[in-house]
Design a protein around this motif. Structure first.
Motif, PDB file in Angstrom:
ATOM      1  N   VAL A  50      -5.405  -6.752  11.789  1.00  0.00           N
ATOM      2  CA  VAL A  50      -6.655  -6.697  11.008  1.00  0.00           C
ATOM      3  C   VAL A  50      -6.360  -6.140   9.607  1.00  0.00           C
ATOM      4  N   ARG A  51      -5.555  -5.078   9.546  1.00  0.00           N
ATOM      5  CA  ARG A  51      -5.228  -4.494   8.230  1.00  0.00           C
ATOM      6  C   ARG A  51      -4.452  -5.486   7.365  1.00  0.00           C
ATOM      7  N   LEU A  52      -3.564  -6.270   7.998  1.00  0.00           N
ATOM      8  CA  LEU A  52      -2.807  -7.275   7.234  1.00  0.00           C
ATOM      9  C   LEU A  52      -3.748  -8.264   6.569  1.00  0.00           C
ATOM     10  N   ILE A 138       2.874   9.150  -8.359  1.00  0.00           N
ATOM     11  CA  ILE A 138       2.881   8.327  -9.588  1.00  0.00           C
ATOM     12  C   ILE A 138       2.521   6.873  -9.291  1.00  0.00           C
ATOM     13  N   ARG A 139       2.013   6.608  -8.060  1.00  0.00           N
ATOM     14  CA  ARG A 139       1.758   5.210  -7.683  1.00  0.00           C
ATOM     15  C   ARG A 139       0.495   4.661  -8.354  1.00  0.00           C
ATOM     16  N   TRP A 140       0.263   3.377  -8.144  1.00  0.00           N
ATOM     17  CA  TRP A 140      -0.909   2.733  -8.742  1.00  0.00           C
ATOM     18  C   TRP A 140      -2.176   3.159  -8.001  1.00  0.00           C
ATOM     19  N   ILE A 145      -3.931  -1.016  -0.293  1.00  0.00           N
ATOM     20  CA  ILE A 145      -3.330  -2.311   0.022  1.00  0.00           C
ATOM     21  C   ILE A 145      -1.894  -2.067   0.487  1.00  0.00           C
ATOM     22  N   LYS A 146      -1.525  -2.634   1.624  1.00  0.00           N
ATOM     23  CA  LYS A 146      -0.147  -2.435   2.108  1.00  0.00           C
ATOM     24  C   LYS A 146       0.751  -3.476   1.445  1.00  0.00           C
ATOM     25  N   SER A 147       0.979  -3.246   0.159  1.00  0.00           N
ATOM     26  CA  SER A 147       1.695  -4.219  -0.665  1.00  0.00           C
ATOM     27  C   SER A 147       3.201  -3.975  -0.614  1.00  0.00           C
ATOM     28  N   THR A 177      -2.415  13.705  -1.556  1.00  0.00           N
ATOM     29  CA  THR A 177      -2.860  12.364  -1.145  1.00  0.00           C
ATOM     30  C   THR A 177      -2.271  12.005   0.219  1.00  0.00           C
ATOM     31  N   GLU A 178      -0.969  11.699   0.245  1.00  0.00           N
ATOM     32  CA  GLU A 178      -0.326  11.323   1.510  1.00  0.00           C
ATOM     33  C   GLU A 178       1.181  11.458   1.355  1.00  0.00           C
ATOM     34  N   GLY A 179       1.929  11.077   2.384  1.00  0.00           N
ATOM     35  CA  GLY A 179       3.384  11.066   2.290  1.00  0.00           C
ATOM     36  C   GLY A 179       3.845   9.761   1.651  1.00  0.00           C
ATOM     37  N   SER A 180       5.144   9.685   1.315  1.00  0.00           N
ATOM     38  CA  SER A 180       5.650   8.467   0.675  1.00  0.00           C
ATOM     39  C   SER A 180       5.642   7.294   1.656  1.00  0.00           C
ATOM     40  N   SER A 181       5.724   7.574   2.957  1.00  0.00           N
ATOM     41  CA  SER A 181       5.599   6.502   3.949  1.00  0.00           C
ATOM     42  C   SER A 181       4.856   7.010   5.187  1.00  0.00           C
ATOM     43  N   SER A 182       3.884   7.883   4.943  1.00  0.00           N
ATOM     44  CA  SER A 182       3.128   8.473   6.058  1.00  0.00           C
ATOM     45  C   SER A 182       1.822   9.048   5.523  1.00  0.00           C
ATOM     46  N   ASN A 183       0.902   9.359   6.403  1.00  0.00           N
ATOM     47  CA  ASN A 183      -0.285  10.127   6.017  1.00  0.00           C
ATOM     48  C   ASN A 183       0.007  11.607   6.237  1.00  0.00           C
ATOM     49  N   ALA A 184      -0.665  12.459   5.453  1.00  0.00           N
ATOM     50  CA  ALA A 184      -0.421  13.903   5.523  1.00  0.00           C
ATOM     51  C   ALA A 184      -1.670  14.622   6.043  1.00  0.00           C
ATOM     52  N   ILE A 201      -4.983   6.246  -0.832  1.00  0.00           N
ATOM     53  CA  ILE A 201      -4.037   6.329   0.298  1.00  0.00           C
ATOM     54  C   ILE A 201      -4.081   5.037   1.108  1.00  0.00           C
ATOM     55  N   LEU A 202      -3.046   4.858   1.926  1.00  0.00           N
ATOM     56  CA  LEU A 202      -3.090   3.797   2.930  1.00  0.00           C
ATOM     57  C   LEU A 202      -3.782   4.371   4.164  1.00  0.00           C
ATOM     58  N   ASN A 203      -4.779   3.652   4.647  1.00  0.00           N
ATOM     59  CA  ASN A 203      -5.475   4.113   5.854  1.00  0.00           C
ATOM     60  C   ASN A 203      -4.593   3.783   7.064  1.00  0.00           C
ATOM     61  N   GLY A 204      -3.727   4.715   7.409  1.00  0.00           N
ATOM     62  CA  GLY A 204      -2.721   4.489   8.450  1.00  0.00           C
ATOM     63  C   GLY A 204      -3.346   4.204   9.810  1.00  0.00           C
ATOM     64  N   ILE A 205      -2.680   3.348  10.553  1.00  0.00           N
ATOM     65  CA  ILE A 205      -3.150   3.062  11.904  1.00  0.00           C
ATOM     66  C   ILE A 205      -2.936   4.301  12.782  1.00  0.00           C
ATOM     67  N   THR A 206      -1.839   4.988  12.577  1.00  0.00           N
ATOM     68  CA  THR A 206      -1.568   6.211  13.345  1.00  0.00           C
ATOM     69  C   THR A 206      -2.625   7.266  13.013  1.00  0.00           C
ATOM     70  N   ILE A 239       2.749  15.080   9.447  1.00  0.00           N
ATOM     71  CA  ILE A 239       2.595  13.754   8.867  1.00  0.00           C
ATOM     72  C   ILE A 239       2.531  12.761  10.015  1.00  0.00           C
ATOM     73  N   ALA A 240       2.072  11.562   9.733  1.00  0.00           N
ATOM     74  CA  ALA A 240       1.934  10.578  10.820  1.00  0.00           C
ATOM     75  C   ALA A 240       2.179   9.173  10.291  1.00  0.00           C
ATOM     76  N   SER A 241       2.889   8.403  11.090  1.00  0.00           N
ATOM     77  CA  SER A 241       3.100   6.986  10.770  1.00  0.00           C
ATOM     78  C   SER A 241       3.527   6.258  12.035  1.00  0.00           C
ATOM     79  N   THR A 242       3.574   4.949  11.925  1.00  0.00           N
ATOM     80  CA  THR A 242       3.970   4.097  13.047  1.00  0.00           C
ATOM     81  C   THR A 242       5.336   4.498  13.608  1.00  0.00           C
TER      82      THR A 242
HETATM   83  N1  PMP Z   1       0.926   5.848   4.035  1.00  0.00           N
HETATM   84  C1  PMP Z   1       1.948   5.143   3.536  1.00  0.00           C
HETATM   85  C2  PMP Z   1       2.189   5.150   2.069  1.00  0.00           C
HETATM   86  C3  PMP Z   1       2.800   4.415   4.401  1.00  0.00           C
HETATM   87  O1  PMP Z   1       3.818   3.700   3.908  1.00  0.00           O
HETATM   88  C4  PMP Z   1       2.563   4.473   5.800  1.00  0.00           C
HETATM   89  C5  PMP Z   1       3.459   3.770   6.771  1.00  0.00           C
HETATM   90  N2  PMP Z   1       3.627   2.457   6.505  1.00  0.00           N
HETATM   91  C6  PMP Z   1       1.477   5.213   6.266  1.00  0.00           C
HETATM   92  C7  PMP Z   1       0.669   5.885   5.355  1.00  0.00           C
HETATM   93  C8  PMP Z   1       1.159   5.288   7.734  1.00  0.00           C
HETATM   94  O2  PMP Z   1       0.629   4.081   8.182  1.00  0.00           O
HETATM   95  P1  PMP Z   1       0.759   3.613   9.688  1.00  0.00           P
HETATM   96  O3  PMP Z   1       0.290   4.728  10.533  1.00  0.00           O
HETATM   97  O4  PMP Z   1      -0.125   2.426   9.777  1.00  0.00           O
HETATM   98  O5  PMP Z   1       2.208   3.310   9.920  1.00  0.00           O
END
Ligand code: PMP
Length: 284
Positions: A50-52, A138-140, A145-147, A177-184, A201-206, A239-242
């Motif tokens: 759905v997020r895609l 420093i991001r946009w 958007i998971k660009s 805001t969040e982590g570089s590849s995770s939510n904080a 931020i990216l609305n993480g699924i985790t 932090i949390a991510s997939t």
């Molecule tokens: N924020 C950013 C910037 C990310 O890159 C990620 C992981 N792709 C997340 C949050 C966490 O997202 P998810 O839980 O969907 O992996």
């Protein structure tokens, strides 16, 4: 087996070819998802799909398959590669056309690629906790958007990793805001705080799984931005991510968080998350 999905076909990775004028390659003009596989079953696949499609809509990109069909292709790929604990990486770009900034005409079809990878749960880090470095975000302004354009994220992660940290925790001005590849997340007086799901931020699924677990277990969860100072004075940070699930952060820069060990709220969430992994009924 090392099969990949490329534009409708499952082929051996060595035979998968991408044109050098693919807009993903030239501009990062595309989107992606990373979906978890546990014990051969996908986890929260529907939410990722759905997020895609939402990311696609936000950048006016047409995915050349309906969601159900793309999901079926991915499940076939997971089977074919016999993935047990791993991930599926899925990427859709705006396709191949002569290099120009504006979008190609409507007859150019998006490129879709997916591959799988073994990825064990990072159990040791989850048990001991990890460290993070604070860096300016420093991001946009469309981080929702998971660009494929991840340069701001990459520069932050590289700087943190080169100093031995697991993650960079980003802030815009004083606000985390969040982590570089995770939510904080931070925990203060039993309440979990995380940045609201805005464009920053990216609305993480985790993140959403965690929110649901909190709701079901009457753990106080607030979508409320917090300051760097509050983060450093928190009782617990995670932090949390997939791929990282619920990952305790025990030190940020020179500041020890709480007593320097994963805290009780974080550990409880880890336990609830593991339970959810076990009970989630698979898509297939
Ligand atoms: N924020 C950013 C910037 C990310 O890159 C990620 C992981 N792709 C997340 C949050 C966490 O997202 P998810 O839980 O969907 O992996």
């Amino acid at each position: 087996m090392n099969s990949v999905f490329i534009n409708g076909e499952v082929v051996d990775r060595a035979n998968a070819k991408i044109d050098i004028e693919d807009r993903g390659y030239q501009f990062g003009d595309g989107i992606y998802e990373v979906i978890r596989v546990y014990g051969g079953n996908t986890f929260t696949m529907k939410e990722h799909m759905v997020r895609l499609y939402q990311s696609a809509e936000k950048m006016k990109l047409e995915i050349p398959y309906p969601e159900e069909e793309l999901t079926a292709h991915l499940l076939k790929l997971i089977d074919s590669n016999q993935v047990k604990d791993g991930i599926v990486y899925l990427q859709v770009t705006r396709g191949v056309s002569a290099r120009q900034h504006h979008f190609p005409s409507g007859d150019v079809i998006g490129s879709v690629v997916a591959y799988t990878k073994d990825f064990p749960v990072p159990s040791q880090q989850m048990e001991l906790g990890v460290t993070a470095k604070l860096l300016e975000d420093i991001r946009w302004l469309r981080c929702d958007i998971k660009s494929l354009n991840l340069l701001g994220n990459l520069l932050a992660k590289e700087e943190a990793a080169s100093e031995g940290h697991f993650e960079a925790i980003l802030h815009r001005g004083d606000t985390v805001t969040e982590g570089s590849s995770s939510n904080a997340f931070m925990v203060k007086d039993g309440v979990i705080y995380t940045h609201p799901a805005t464009n920053l931020i990216l609305n993480g699924i985790t993140r959403r799984v965690i929110e649901g677990l909190c709701r079901e277990n009457t753990i106080s969860f607030q979508e409320e931005a917090f300051l760097v100072r509050e983060l450093l004075e928190a009782d617990e940070v995670f932090i949390a991510s997939t791929t990282s699930e619920v990952m305790p952060v025990i030190k940020i820069d020179e500041q020890t968080i709480g007593d320097g060990k994963p805290g009780p709220v974080t550990k409880r969430l880890q336990a609830l998350f593991s339970e959810r992994k076990r009970e989630q009924s698979p898509v297939k």
